[in-house]
Design an enzyme around this catalytic site. Structure first.
Site, short mmCIF file in Angstrom:
data_model
loop_
_atom_site.label_atom_id
_atom_site.label_comp_id
_atom_site.label_asym_id
_atom_site.label_seq_id
_atom_site.Cartn_x
_atom_site.Cartn_y
_atom_site.Cartn_z
N VAL A 167 47.89 41.31 46.84
CA VAL A 167 48.87 42.14 46.75
C VAL A 167 49.33 42.83 47.82
O VAL A 167 50.77 43.49 47.61
CB VAL A 167 48.66 43.27 45.52
CG1 VAL A 167 48.34 42.68 44.16
CG2 VAL A 167 47.55 44.02 45.95
N TYR A 187 45.37 34.36 40.89
CA TYR A 187 45.06 35.11 39.74
C TYR A 187 45.42 34.24 38.34
O TYR A 187 44.88 32.97 38.36
CB TYR A 187 46.02 36.26 39.68
CG TYR A 187 46.05 37.08 40.99
CD1 TYR A 187 44.96 37.46 41.57
CD2 TYR A 187 47.21 37.27 41.58
CE1 TYR A 187 44.97 38.12 42.74
CE2 TYR A 187 47.31 37.90 42.78
CZ TYR A 187 46.29 38.53 43.27
OH TYR A 187 46.38 38.98 44.57
N SER A 221 43.59 40.81 48.19
CA SER A 221 42.68 39.77 47.75
C SER A 221 42.19 38.80 48.37
O SER A 221 41.20 37.99 48.30
CB SER A 221 43.17 39.49 46.34
OG SER A 221 43.06 40.38 45.32
N LYS A 225 38.83 38.34 49.57
CA LYS A 225 37.70 37.90 48.67
C LYS A 225 37.41 36.44 49.12
O LYS A 225 36.09 36.08 49.14
CB LYS A 225 38.19 37.53 47.30
CG LYS A 225 38.49 38.86 46.61
CD LYS A 225 39.48 39.04 45.49
CE LYS A 225 39.40 40.38 44.69
NZ LYS A 225 40.63 40.80 44.02
N TYR A 260 34.19 46.88 49.90
CA TYR A 260 35.30 46.01 49.18
C TYR A 260 36.68 46.61 49.50
O TYR A 260 37.48 45.66 50.06
CB TYR A 260 35.00 46.03 47.58
CG TYR A 260 36.25 45.50 46.89
CD1 TYR A 260 36.53 44.10 46.92
CD2 TYR A 260 37.27 46.27 46.52
CE1 TYR A 260 37.63 43.67 46.08
CE2 TYR A 260 38.18 45.80 45.62
CZ TYR A 260 38.56 44.55 45.54
OH TYR A 260 39.71 43.93 44.84
N1 GLN Z 1 42.54 45.94 46.85
C1 GLN Z 1 43.37 45.24 45.76
C2 GLN Z 1 42.53 45.79 44.30
O1 GLN Z 1 41.34 45.89 44.23
C3 GLN Z 1 43.20 43.81 45.75
C4 GLN Z 1 43.79 43.42 44.67
C5 GLN Z 1 44.77 42.03 44.98
O2 GLN Z 1 45.42 41.79 45.97
N2 GLN Z 1 45.15 41.49 43.77
O3 GLN Z 1 43.22 46.26 43.36
#
Ligand code: GLN
Length: 332
Positions: A256, A238, A62, A65, A186
């Protein structure tokens, strides 16, 4: 004087490790060593401090992002991006699609999966993945960043939920174009492998208002940095973002894969790797280390301790006040 503080932060973090678990919903991430823990800190005056496992590569997940949002703002502009995605914390898990279906016409913010998929849909027609990778290497000051193919393939074969989100977005007219290509972009971004040091460098770039302090090259516009950093502060952890803001008070983004990117404006970037996660998907030891560092180094955005008092407490000589930075153009 900083290194002992980092070493102590590492001990504080390690004590949390038994309470965390590595992510397994992307099977390849389940192979991570939950005992790994590392932290790197880079300051605006050119110093670099590190402790623990700072050279282990792991996927950004994530944290990508932040890169996607910064690149989209530079490419398409503020209005085009925020026509399609909001800037409010959602209070839901990163992969939730509940609010999107029930109570909103667009994703709440760019730091949750639905929002990041929209942001990627802005980028996809404009840039190849190769160009995006080149930009990511520049932003993280790390020429060795590459696609972790095993992580990429593992996520692509466990993509149902993100695919559901992407097609829901298409059905609502929020994303256009080739949905599969957007999803692939993505996931590729999420699968870029970095180190704690690359994240500290990205944090440093944000802390310096978008200028690489080593070369003096401007890589991001000040208004991009202001927007991205604010959204990291409000939405970056989050559905744990509110508590993190109170306890730590440092704009941060977790992934994650176990990474956390943090930035302290005009002062430093911090990168953390600790793949044992708390139930919300944040590095359990990383959060603890940041809380400790924030207190020890007076890094909370609203810290009530003066900088001089922090330096004296740490036995450091008090630096001269920073040069005033150029004014940030008003957000459009
Ligand atoms: N690639 C992961 C997903 O889309 C990224 C999620 C994350 O790091 N929270 O679920």
């Amino acid at each position: 004087m900083i290194t002992p503080v980092l070493e102590q932060a590492l001990l504080e973090g390690r004590a949390m490790l038994p309470g965390g678990e590595v992510a397994t919903y992307i099977p390849e991430l389940g192979k991570a060593n939950p005992g790994h823990l590392g932290i790197c800190l880079r300051t605006l005056d050119g110093k670099r401090f590190q402790a623990g496992d700072t050279d282990v590569r792991f996927s950004m997940q994530s944290i990508a992002k932040v890169i996607a949002l910064a690149v989209a703002l530079e490419l398409c502009g503020f209005d085009a991006v925020f026509d399609k995605v909001g800037m409010e914390p959602s209070g839901d898990a990163f992969n939730s699609l509940v609010k999107l279906e029930v109570s909103s016409s667009h994703p709440y913010n760019p730091m949750i999966n639905s929002g990041a998929i929209v942001v990627c849909s802005c980028i996809e027609p404009e840039l190849t993945f190769k160009e995006l990778l080149r930009r990511t290497r520049m932003l993280c000051m790390d020429p060795d960043i590459r696609l972790d193919d095993a992580v990429f393939r593992s996520e692509m074969t466990h993509i149902s939920r993100n695919r559901a989100i992407a097609y829901l977005l298409e059905s609502k007219g929020i994303i256009a174009g080739n949905v599969e290509r957007v999803l692939e972009l993505y996931v590729r971004l999420c699968s870029l492998s970095v180190t704690a040091e690359s994240l500290a460098s990205l944090g440093l770039l944000l802390a310096s208002g978008g200028v690489n302090p080593d070369t003096g090259e401007r890589l991001l516009q000040p208004c991009t940095v202001q927007t991205v950093t604010t959204i990291m502060m409000t939405c970056g952890m989050y559905d744990g973002s509110g508590e993190f803001a109170v306890r730590v008070g440092i704009p941060s983004k977790s992934g994650v894969g176990g990474g956390i990117l943090s930035t302290v404006s005009q002062r430093m970037g911090i990168g953390i790797f600790g793949p044992a996660l708390d139930p919300k998907g944040n590095s359990v030891a990383g959060v603890r280390m940041l809380e400790y560092l924030s207190r020890q180094l007076g890094l909370h955005l609203f810290s009530q301790e003066s900088r001089e008092s922090v330096y004296r407490r740490l036995g450091l000589s008090v630096p001269p006040p920073p040069e005033s930075s150029p004014p940030v153009p008003a957000t459009p």
